[in-house]
Each structure stands twice: as structure tokens, then as C-alpha cells.
Design a protein around this motif. Structure first.
Motif, mmCIF file in Angstrom:
data_model
loop_
_atom_site.group_PDB
_atom_site.id
_atom_site.type_symbol
_atom_site.label_atom_id
_atom_site.label_comp_id
_atom_site.label_asym_id
_atom_site.label_seq_id
_atom_site.Cartn_x
_atom_site.Cartn_y
_atom_site.Cartn_z
ATOM 1 N N LYS A 256 0.837 -1.206 0.000
ATOM 2 C CA LYS A 256 0.000 0.000 0.000
ATOM 3 C C LYS A 256 0.873 1.258 0.000
ATOM 4 N N GLU A 257 1.912 1.250 0.807
ATOM 5 C CA GLU A 257 2.835 2.390 0.870
ATOM 6 C C GLU A 257 3.526 2.605 -0.482
ATOM 7 N N ASP B 23 2.487 1.549 -3.496
ATOM 8 C CA ASP B 23 1.491 1.970 -4.489
ATOM 9 C C ASP B 23 1.133 3.444 -4.343
ATOM 10 N N GLU B 24 0.938 3.892 -3.106
ATOM 11 C CA GLU B 24 0.602 5.301 -2.870
ATOM 12 C C GLU B 24 1.742 6.220 -3.291
ATOM 13 N N ARG B 25 2.955 5.808 -2.968
ATOM 14 C CA ARG B 25 4.095 6.659 -3.313
ATOM 15 C C ARG B 25 4.333 6.671 -4.823
ATOM 16 N N ALA C 221 1.978 6.540 -7.055
ATOM 17 C CA ALA C 221 0.965 7.482 -7.565
ATOM 18 C C ALA C 221 1.403 8.925 -7.341
ATOM 19 N N GLU C 222 1.947 9.212 -6.163
ATOM 20 C CA GLU C 222 2.411 10.571 -5.871
ATOM 21 C C GLU C 222 3.555 10.981 -6.796
#
Length: 109
Positions: A82-83, A85-87, A89-90
Motif C-alpha cells: 500500500k505504501e 502503491d501510494e508513493r 501514484a504521488e
């Protein structure tokens, strides 16, 4: 050879934070760089009329695609999915801003 403005601006996104978050960001940024190299080699390959040259760039394209995945897999060994994937995207959103402001120039990874 002067520093690549794309790479320079991307790598600046990994500054700050802890050594661990910088490590995570550098793995993800390496994946982005390899992905874009892959895209460029694919475009060059598809534009070639000479079959040998087309095949050569296709081999480079395939190699770059593997490199991209390697860096994401490495990040997933050390960080939560999750970390990561989120990073991703950012950083992709920030990369888009960088690319929008770059001058058009000939470049291959």
C-alpha cells in the motif's frame, strides 16, 4: 555531458525524509526512469523501416521493461504494498508536472 534535466528534477523528489524513505523513493524513481526509457525505445522501434534496426530497438525495449519491474519488486521486498502503491501514484503525478515543463528534445534513456 550535462546533467539530464528530467533525471535531475526527478531525483530531487527523493530528497528529505529519512534514509529509509529516500531509499524507497529512489527505487520507485528508478522504476519510473526505466519505464519511460522503455516507452521511448518502443516508439523508436515502431518507427523503424529497417527490420534489423526495428528488432534491435525492440530488444532494448524489452530489456528496459524488465528493469522497471525489478525496482518495484525490490521496493516491495522492503516496504508495504500500500505504501509503495501510494508513493508511486504521488511520484507519477509529480513526474507529469516535470515533463510538462521540460523543453522538447531528442533523448533516449
Amino acid at each position: 555531458m550535462s546533467p539530464d534535466p528530467y533525471i535531475k528534477q526527478l531525483m530531487a523528489l527523493s530528497h528529505g525524509g529519512t534514509p529509509l524513505t529516500r531509499f524507497r523513493d529512489r527505487l520507485i524513481l528508478a522504476s519510473l526512469i526505466e519505464s519511460r526509457g522503455c516507452e521511448r525505445f518502443k516508439l523508436v522501434s515502431e518507427a523503424q523501416e529497417d527490420e534489423d534496426i526495428r528488432r534491435f530497438y525492440k530488444l532494448l525495449w524489452a530489456s528496459e521493461a524488465k528493469h522497471s519491474h525489478i525496482f518495484v519488486h525490490m521496493a516491495l521486498r522492503y516496504f508495504d504494498k500500500k505504501e509503495v502503491d501510494e508513493r508511486i501514484a504521488e511520484l507519477v503525478a509529480e513526474e507529469a508536472k516535470i515533463v510538462e515543463n521540460l523543453p522538447l528534445r531528442a533523448a533516449l534513456h
